[in-house]
Design a protein around this motif. Structure first.
Motif, PDB file in Angstrom:
ATOM      1  N   ILE A 190      55.870  31.794  35.809  1.00  0.00           N
ATOM      2  CA  ILE A 190      54.588  32.144  34.987  1.00  0.00           C
ATOM      3  C   ILE A 190      53.559  32.396  35.982  1.00  0.00           C
ATOM      4  N   SER A 191      53.388  31.317  36.724  1.00  0.00           N
ATOM      5  CA  SER A 191      52.304  31.307  37.722  1.00  0.00           C
ATOM      6  C   SER A 191      52.001  32.744  38.572  1.00  0.00           C
ATOM      7  N   VAL A 192      53.088  33.159  38.912  1.00  0.00           N
ATOM      8  CA  VAL A 192      53.039  34.475  39.601  1.00  0.00           C
ATOM      9  C   VAL A 192      52.697  35.687  38.629  1.00  0.00           C
ATOM     10  N   SER A 193      53.520  35.500  37.598  1.00  0.00           N
ATOM     11  CA  SER A 193      53.287  36.458  36.536  1.00  0.00           C
ATOM     12  C   SER A 193      51.866  36.530  36.199  1.00  0.00           C
ATOM     13  N   PHE A 194      51.176  35.456  35.855  1.00  0.00           N
ATOM     14  CA  PHE A 194      49.817  35.283  35.615  1.00  0.00           C
ATOM     15  C   PHE A 194      48.933  35.403  36.697  1.00  0.00           C
ATOM     16  N   SER A 195      49.233  35.719  37.714  1.00  0.00           N
ATOM     17  CA  SER A 195      48.392  35.569  38.934  1.00  0.00           C
ATOM     18  C   SER A 195      47.224  36.347  38.761  1.00  0.00           C
ATOM     19  N   ALA A 196      47.283  37.495  38.226  1.00  0.00           N
ATOM     20  CA  ALA A 196      46.050  38.485  38.085  1.00  0.00           C
ATOM     21  C   ALA A 196      45.036  37.651  37.076  1.00  0.00           C
ATOM     22  N   ALA A 197      45.647  37.319  35.984  1.00  0.00           N
ATOM     23  CA  ALA A 197      44.820  36.768  34.849  1.00  0.00           C
ATOM     24  C   ALA A 197      44.080  35.464  35.329  1.00  0.00           C
ATOM     25  N   LEU A 198      44.994  34.609  36.241  1.00  0.00           N
ATOM     26  CA  LEU A 198      44.319  33.416  36.589  1.00  0.00           C
ATOM     27  C   LEU A 198      43.226  33.373  37.146  1.00  0.00           C
ATOM     28  N   HIS A 199      42.606  34.570  37.716  1.00  0.00           N
ATOM     29  CA  HIS A 199      41.527  34.766  38.494  1.00  0.00           C
ATOM     30  C   HIS A 199      40.306  34.852  37.599  1.00  0.00           C
ATOM     31  N   ALA A 200      40.635  34.742  36.008  1.00  0.00           N
ATOM     32  CA  ALA A 200      39.612  34.835  35.185  1.00  0.00           C
ATOM     33  C   ALA A 200      38.252  33.843  35.199  1.00  0.00           C
ATOM     34  N   PRO A 201      38.707  32.669  35.680  1.00  0.00           N
ATOM     35  CA  PRO A 201      37.692  31.576  36.005  1.00  0.00           C
ATOM     36  C   PRO A 201      36.838  31.981  37.037  1.00  0.00           C
ATOM     37  N   GLU A 202      37.064  32.648  37.944  1.00  0.00           N
ATOM     38  CA  GLU A 202      36.288  33.162  39.079  1.00  0.00           C
ATOM     39  C   GLU A 202      35.347  34.488  38.406  1.00  0.00           C
TER      40      GLU A 202
END
Lengths: 212, 212
Positions: B82-94
């Motif tokens: 999941i963490s890899v699949s969401f890697s793009a979305a996980l930059h949202a806080p930035e």
């Protein structure tokens, strides 16, 4: 169009003794209801892809041809099943109509969360949502049902440009919140008081539907 | 902790000739990445329930014990995937942090829809969403990943009472809209111009995150 005997089931005796020939009118309605109930259970437990008309017929103790006779294709059986599963939610347009337009956000939000918050009415919604997320054909049926029976009726009452897009964005806020709260169970949302949720969501729904 | 030979596959020769003993450090990283790539494919194609550590190991050409060694249980393999699949979305806080608070609604909305609108980054999000909707354990992992890696980080930057609830309701609007547009494909939402969607959603996201 001939019903086949139900496989022996000690817990549930055969509903009728007559078995051959097209059923008389009163029995027709009963049989149709029984097939629909079984179809909802099958779609709910197995999802759209793994459910077959043959399996529904078998579980209902009838011939596959009778299922096709009443409902048509598997896709059409699913559409009939969805309409029953959504029967509580499909009263939302009445909630929208039941008062002035400046209270529509709260009425709609309160109504839909009332359906989601009740485990008995939530379960069939979740089952349909699962099928729609997993299968393109199920998604198409779901889309048709909520577009024609729900969103367009709400849009018709809003009577503003882009009313359909407005209704969809309002629905997106409600459905997204329901998913986070009841499916993903994110905290603090999952444990938040329902009135607090309604107080936060209703102004947004109002905004989508009526803001100029 | 011993890699087993890959079953003969004419399309893909064995990546290394050495096969016995714990892999040296450089090969470790390669093998770990390969397992993670295969795990993402397996979870994506089969969903959480039908994917097994044994199946992942077989497809990656390694022993199950090596998968457990790198990642732990099936649940933990899924979390890493999941963490890899969401890697793009996980930059949202930035994206949230990259400007003043009164523009946060638009920055966050634009960023997340950018990820959803690109088929390459949308596909893994959809796969994770499907698993989470279908399986309680997958939902729990999904919940943990988006709570700790996404929503709490956004909430921390908002710095208001109920910041986590605010972040969740904002996310609900975005995720609900993405589902309606990209999964259920409701019209006119599915064909609407992305800029129009952002213009409608950004003020709502801003409202959830910062309105007093």
């Amino acid at each position: 169009m001939i019903e086949t005997p139900t496989p022996a089931d000690p817990a549930e005796p055969e509903p009728t003794a007559r078995r051959r020939g097209r059923p008389p009118r009163a029995e027709s309605a009963d049989t149709r209801d029984r097939i629909l109930t079984v179809a909802r259970e099958e779609f709910s437990e197995r999802g759209y892809e793994k459910t077959s008309v043959r399996g529904i017929a078998k579980a209902a103790g009838v011939d596959s041809a009778l299922v096709h006779h009443y409902f048509g294709t598997k896709e059409q059986v699913f559409e009939a099943a969805i309409s029953v599963s959504f029967s509580a939610a499909l009263h939302a347009p009445e909630a929208v109509a039941a008062g002035p337009l400046d209270g529509v956000g709260e009425r709609l939000t309160r109504f839909v969360f009332g359906v989601w918050d009740n485990p008995a009415t939530r379960a069939p919604l979740l089952a349909v949502l699962r099928s729609a997320v997993n299968n393109e054909t199920a998604a198409a049926v779901f889309r048709r049902v909520i577009a024609t029976q729900l969103l367009r009726r709400i849009a018709a009452q809003v009577d503003l440009p882009d009313a359909e897009l407005r209704a969809e964005l309002a629905a997106a806020q409600i459905v997204g919140t329901a998913m986070m709260r009841y499916v993903i169970k994110l905290e603090p949302l999952a444990s938040a008081d329902l009135e607090q949720i309604i107080a936060r969501i209703a102004p947004v729904v109002q905004h989508h539907l009526t803001a100029r």
